[in-house]
Write an enzyme that holds these catalytic residues in place. Structure first.
Site, PDB file in Angstrom:
ATOM      1  CD  GLU A  34      -3.125  -0.996   2.135  1.00  0.00           C
ATOM      2  OE1 GLU A  34      -3.015  -0.238   3.116  1.00  0.00           O
ATOM      3  OE2 GLU A  34      -4.147  -1.682   1.930  1.00  0.00           O
ATOM      4  CD  GLU A  50      -3.758  -5.964   2.830  1.00  0.00           C
ATOM      5  OE1 GLU A  50      -4.593  -5.255   3.418  1.00  0.00           O
ATOM      6  OE2 GLU A  50      -2.524  -5.793   2.916  1.00  0.00           O
TER       7      GLU A  50
HETATM    8  O1  AHR Z   1      -5.264  -6.028   6.731  1.00  0.00           O
HETATM    9  C1  AHR Z   1      -5.170  -4.933   7.581  1.00  0.00           C
HETATM   10  C2  AHR Z   1      -4.437  -3.775   6.954  1.00  0.00           C
HETATM   11  O2  AHR Z   1      -5.215  -3.251   5.913  1.00  0.00           O
HETATM   12  C3  AHR Z   1      -3.125  -4.094   6.299  1.00  0.00           C
HETATM   13  O3  AHR Z   1      -2.061  -4.074   7.188  1.00  0.00           O
HETATM   14  C4  AHR Z   1      -2.971  -2.987   5.290  1.00  0.00           C
HETATM   15  O4  AHR Z   1      -2.241  -3.380   4.169  1.00  0.00           O
HETATM   16  C5  AHR Z   1      -4.391  -2.602   4.963  1.00  0.00           C
HETATM   17  O5  AHR Z   1      -4.600  -1.245   5.046  1.00  0.00           O
END
Ligand code: AHR
Length: 498
Positions: A173, A292
């Protein structure tokens, strides 16, 4: 409700469903690692300190790959802190989650866990405070034969054979202003390219995922991806997408239509990949990696995000209900429908932190979102068929028009799996399923997930409010199937084809 029709044809193949679409994500965050997968003091601990009950539950999900060690955590993580004799590893402050990290789980323990679980390890390198060289050294530690410094270090730590980690993520990110080491796209592109070159020089068999724009709401959306892909060129095997969704305003129907915007996100990032490939006249294109994804909106208050200097604090402990489970199924339908371009996806996360499995002391709870993942994962082998759904529609306030029935389908030789969500709040959906060029000759089995109402959830006191169960209400007639799907339900059905 008027009948819906799911029309399929075995010639309308989207592409093979990559098993890596059914991956997970384990971050050093809250109680995911400590008190989650690893708890040497638990009555359930195995010889390595991993919790047998947690691993047994996760095994049911048949996850294929596991992304590690973050997440935001990785942008301040130095992998050397987590290898070598445990007593000598430093305890450090994790600034991403304001927690204490004792480094008792690191690379070698993660590999042991992957080995136990049959997971492909997938590693994210630190491109926040870390250097390209540190990333490259990690590749050597994991993948090189003995004879050079970091490979010899691995051997000295008891692991002479290379681990062969194939998939590596270039940071996490990096377009998010909250990220440690956040930089503009042009800076990240340079950093990522420098790391990519020497990582691939160290092991040319690895595949790399560049950090894409992580949220469609950010101003960086798509433009970041274009800039980074154009600069990094053929080093990018994949670009990452992230997505967390929620029902902040209590509008279940609109929430269930969020699948529309997941479809759009995949198609937009795919369009950027195609655009860059065309513009740069590259023979190679980057594919998509949804590393994610989940529902996450309740446990997002400042107190859910700040570990206050504690070890294994309770962070991001989202409690999931029936509508969340339907949205998770919606993500999976979308992934299957885009199997031609989406090759990897990782449910974020696996235990205690926005997770299908929770622990409390030695107790374990299966949350609602566990079930759709299990139902789809056990039927994942094959080729995605494009489903045309005709039937009643509704207008989601923000997510637009959606059919009440959402579907995907996987063909595995003469066996067909059909996944259908009925998003109607209180009416059953009668669904006809047909395959244009083939007859359905046998209904083999099906599973259904539903519950008393959209907000119904499992708890340690009542753990079985939401659970999947066998479903027999499927009839075959003249080569077609008809099923009556209860309101707010997910059904996975398996048929034999002529
Ligand atoms: O999954 C939780 C968090 O969400 C992770 O650390 C991050 O990559 C995202 O913002």
């Amino acid at each position: 409700m008027e009948q819906s029709h799911i029309a399929l044809h075995t010639a309308f193949r989207v592409g093979p469903v990559d098993p890596r679409l059914f991956g997970g994500f384990l971050e050093h965050l809250g109680r995911a690692v400590y008190e989650g997968v690893y708890d040497p003091g638990s009555a359930h601990a195995d010889e390595d300190g991993f919790r047998r009950d947690v691993l047994d539950a996760l095994r049911r999900l048949r996850m294929t790959g596991m992304r590690y060690p973050g997440g935001n955590f990785v942008s301040g993580y130095h992998w050397l802190d987590g290898v070598g004799p445990r007593a000598q590893r430093p305890t450090v402050r994790d600034l991403a989650w304001q927690s204490i990290e004792p480094n008792q789980i690191g690379t070698d323990e993660f590999m042991t866990l992957c080995h136990k679980m049959g997971w492909w390890p997938m590693i994210t390198v630190n491109l926040g405070t870390g250097t390209p060289e540190e990333a490259r050294n990690w590749v050597e530690y994991c993948n090189s034969p003995v004879g050079t410094r970091y490979a010899d270090m691995r051997a000295a730590n008891g692991h002479p054979d290379p681990y062969g980690v194939r998939l590596w993520f270039l940071g996490n990110e990096m377009d998010g202003p909250w990220q440690i080491g956040h930089v503009p796209a042009e800076h990240y592109a340079i950093r990522a390219q420098q790391a990519a070159k020497i990582m691939k020089d160290t092991d040319d068999s690895i595949e790399l995922v560049v950090s894409g724009s992580c949220n469609p709401e950010l101003p960086t959306y798509l433009e970041w991806d274009r800039q980074v892909l154009e600069y990094i060129g053929s080093y990018a095997d994949y670009i990452s997408l992230h997505r967390y969704v929620g029902n902040e305003v209590g509008d279940t129907l609109d929430f269930l239509a969020v699948t529309n915007s997941v479809d759009r996100q995949i198609e937009a990032v795919d369009a950027v990949c195609r655009f860059v490939q065309g513009k740069t006249r590259n023979h190679k294109r980057a594919y998509l990696c949804f590393d994610e994804w989940n529902v996450w909106y309740r446990a997002r208050t400042p107190k859910d995000l700040d570990g206050k200097g504690q070890f294994a604090p309770h962070l991001l402990e989202e409690v999931y209900n029936l509508e969340d489970a339907l949205v998770v199924a919606g993500f999976l339908n979308s992934f299957i429908r885009h199997a031609d371009v989406l090759k990897i996806a990782n449910l974020a996360q696996i235990v205690n932190v926005i997770a299908p499995v929770m622990t409390c002391g030695d107790q374990l709870l299966i949350q609602s979102i566990f079930y759709p993942f299990e139902m789809y994962s056990k039927r994942r082998e094959g080729v995605s068929l494009w489903p045309v759904v005709n039937g009643p529609v509704y207008e989601g306030k923000t997510n637009g028009r959606a059919t009440f029935v959402d579907a995907s389908a996987i063909l595995n030789r003469n066996r067909l799996h059909v996944f259908a969500i009925n998003r109607h709040l209180d009416e059953a959906a009668v669904v006809e399923i047909s395959v244009g060029d083939r007859d359905l000759i046998d209904f083999e089995e099906a599973e259904l997930l539903t519950g008393p109402h959209a907000q119904a959830a499992n708890s340690f006191e009542s753990p079985d409010v939401i659970r999947s169960q066998p479903f027999a209400e499927v009839r075959l007639n003249c080569g077609k199937a008809t099923a009556e799907l209860p309101p707010l339900s997910v059904t996975a059905m398996t048929f034999a084809l002529a």
